[in-house]
Enzyme design. Sequence first.
Site, PDB file in Angstrom:
ATOM      1  N   ASN A  11     -45.749  -3.422   1.210  1.00 21.35           N
ATOM      2  CA  ASN A  11     -46.225  -4.095   2.419  1.00 21.35           C
ATOM      3  C   ASN A  11     -45.083  -4.077   3.435  1.00 21.35           C
ATOM      4  O   ASN A  11     -44.102  -4.786   3.279  1.00 21.35           O
ATOM      5  CB  ASN A  11     -46.622  -5.534   2.051  1.00 21.35           C
ATOM      6  CG  ASN A  11     -47.007  -6.359   3.263  1.00 21.35           C
ATOM      7  OD1 ASN A  11     -47.119  -5.841   4.379  1.00 21.35           O
ATOM      8  ND2 ASN A  11     -47.209  -7.655   3.054  1.00 21.35           N
ATOM      9  N   LYS A  13     -45.110  -5.117   6.385  1.00 18.88           N
ATOM     10  CA  LYS A  13     -45.172  -6.268   7.297  1.00 18.88           C
ATOM     11  C   LYS A  13     -44.989  -5.802   8.749  1.00 18.88           C
ATOM     12  O   LYS A  13     -45.434  -4.709   9.105  1.00 18.88           O
ATOM     13  CB  LYS A  13     -44.151  -7.325   6.874  1.00 18.88           C
ATOM     14  CG  LYS A  13     -44.339  -7.727   5.399  1.00 18.88           C
ATOM     15  CD  LYS A  13     -43.618  -8.977   4.997  1.00 18.88           C
ATOM     16  CE  LYS A  13     -43.913  -9.296   3.537  1.00 18.88           C
ATOM     17  NZ  LYS A  13     -43.289 -10.519   3.052  1.00 18.88           N
ATOM     18  N   HIS A  97     -52.870 -12.436   2.832  1.00 17.76           N
ATOM     19  CA  HIS A  97     -51.443 -12.600   2.535  1.00 17.76           C
ATOM     20  C   HIS A  97     -51.004 -14.016   2.940  1.00 17.76           C
ATOM     21  O   HIS A  97     -51.497 -14.556   3.932  1.00 17.76           O
ATOM     22  CB  HIS A  97     -50.631 -11.540   3.290  1.00 17.76           C
ATOM     23  CG  HIS A  97     -49.209 -11.482   2.843  1.00 17.76           C
ATOM     24  ND1 HIS A  97     -48.262 -12.375   3.290  1.00 17.76           N
ATOM     25  CD2 HIS A  97     -48.587 -10.675   1.956  1.00 17.76           C
ATOM     26  CE1 HIS A  97     -47.104 -12.106   2.696  1.00 17.76           C
ATOM     27  NE2 HIS A  97     -47.273 -11.081   1.880  1.00 17.76           N
ATOM     28  N   GLU A  99     -48.555 -15.060   4.504  1.00 16.55           N
ATOM     29  CA  GLU A  99     -48.081 -15.179   5.894  1.00 16.55           C
ATOM     30  C   GLU A  99     -49.266 -15.305   6.845  1.00 16.55           C
ATOM     31  O   GLU A  99     -49.179 -15.978   7.875  1.00 16.55           O
ATOM     32  CB  GLU A  99     -47.183 -13.978   6.245  1.00 16.55           C
ATOM     33  CG  GLU A  99     -45.825 -14.097   5.550  1.00 16.55           C
ATOM     34  CD  GLU A  99     -45.174 -12.778   5.173  1.00 16.55           C
ATOM     35  OE1 GLU A  99     -45.589 -11.723   5.673  1.00 16.55           O
ATOM     36  OE2 GLU A  99     -44.237 -12.813   4.344  1.00 16.55           O
ATOM     37  N   GLU A 169     -48.584 -13.820  -5.383  1.00 17.11           N
ATOM     38  CA  GLU A 169     -47.296 -13.898  -4.705  1.00 17.11           C
ATOM     39  C   GLU A 169     -46.924 -15.363  -4.507  1.00 17.11           C
ATOM     40  O   GLU A 169     -47.425 -16.009  -3.568  1.00 17.11           O
ATOM     41  CB  GLU A 169     -47.376 -13.221  -3.332  1.00 17.11           C
ATOM     42  CG  GLU A 169     -47.766 -11.764  -3.392  1.00 17.11           C
ATOM     43  CD  GLU A 169     -47.338 -11.012  -2.141  1.00 17.11           C
ATOM     44  OE1 GLU A 169     -46.662  -9.991  -2.286  1.00 17.11           O
ATOM     45  OE2 GLU A 169     -47.644 -11.463  -1.020  1.00 17.11           O
ATOM     46  N   GLY A 175     -39.404 -12.979   0.041  1.00 14.95           N
ATOM     47  CA  GLY A 175     -38.287 -12.786   0.960  1.00 14.95           C
ATOM     48  C   GLY A 175     -37.108 -13.713   0.709  1.00 14.95           C
ATOM     49  O   GLY A 175     -36.197 -13.806   1.518  1.00 14.95           O
ATOM     50  N   SER A 215     -39.933 -10.739  -3.936  1.00 12.11           N
ATOM     51  CA  SER A 215     -38.576 -10.271  -4.246  1.00 12.11           C
ATOM     52  C   SER A 215     -38.521  -9.287  -5.415  1.00 12.11           C
ATOM     53  O   SER A 215     -37.586  -9.306  -6.216  1.00 12.11           O
ATOM     54  CB  SER A 215     -37.651 -11.467  -4.505  1.00 12.11           C
ATOM     55  OG  SER A 215     -37.590 -12.288  -3.344  1.00 12.11           O
TER      56      SER A 215
HETATM   57  P1  13P Z   1     -40.619  -9.533  -0.560  1.00 10.91           P
HETATM   58  O1  13P Z   1     -40.704  -8.423  -1.586  1.00 10.91           O
HETATM   59  O2  13P Z   1     -39.805  -9.204   0.632  1.00 10.91           O
HETATM   60  O3  13P Z   1     -40.247 -10.826  -1.213  1.00 10.91           O
HETATM   61  O4  13P Z   1     -42.120  -9.723   0.004  1.00 10.91           O
HETATM   62  C1  13P Z   1     -43.177  -9.867  -0.867  1.00 10.91           C
HETATM   63  C2  13P Z   1     -44.437  -9.795  -0.106  1.00 10.91           C
HETATM   64  O5  13P Z   1     -44.764 -10.704   0.644  1.00 10.91           O
HETATM   65  C3  13P Z   1     -45.251  -8.594  -0.245  1.00 10.91           C
HETATM   66  O6  13P Z   1     -46.520  -8.764   0.311  1.00 10.91           O
END
Ligand code: 13P
Length: 254
Positions: A11, A13, A97, A99, A169, A175, A215
Amino acid sequence: MADRRPCIAGNWKMYKTGEEALELIGELKDLIAGVDDVDVVVAPPFTALSVVADRIKGSNIQLAAQNLYWESEGAYTGEISPTMLVSTGCSYVIVGHSERRQYFGETDSTVNRKIKAALVHNLVPIFCIGESLEEREAEKTFSVLDKQVSGGVESIAADDIGKIIIAYEPVWAIGTGKTASNEQAQEVHHFIRKRVSDLYGKDIANIVRILYGGSVKPNNIVGLMVQPDIDGALVGGASLTASSFAGIIKFKIS
Ligand code: 13P
């Protein structure tokens, strides 16, 4: 991982312009040429979908979008429809997601509409769920996930459930550099599969792939992939560099 085919999805983002995306996908393609035992998926931002689609034609990489709207077309300024995604070369779409839930007001009900729209258009939904740190600390992890799973799949036919990929997740691991321990992740994946089994039966629960996200890096992927209910990863930060994403894709269980 059982008999399910592993899936590693990146992803991206809100990172990568078209030019940057082309550079990344070019490098990745070379690094993972010949990998045929994993479904490899990349989810660039909308503005880079076309160039990436062009570049991965005939390769072992498949394309995902990071979001969609549920209508096929109409006066919905700023939205992107499933039809548009399919015509751009997407075969997957990330839905719900954390976010998007956190910053853009997505709810179990909008997530459910999006999953249904994706299925109607033969896009594989990568359906994201996960608890926040407060929810985990208040021991609400399982009730939160239960609600997200049942809300997300509400009134979806059993035949379609096997086509969905679920991504667990934990919000506190995204992150932050903190991964859930392998055991914590397995415990939750097992719980999710059990919920799918309660709702749709064992056979369907055994088909559904459940990815872990938060992560994930080349140095922790193997510990996750050996867990019986973890079928792959949804990778954020580490998918933005070809070498680290390739390192995850080429994980080997010895
Ligand atoms: P990270 O791997 O940066 O922690 O992000 C995970 C994520 O949100 C994937 O959709």
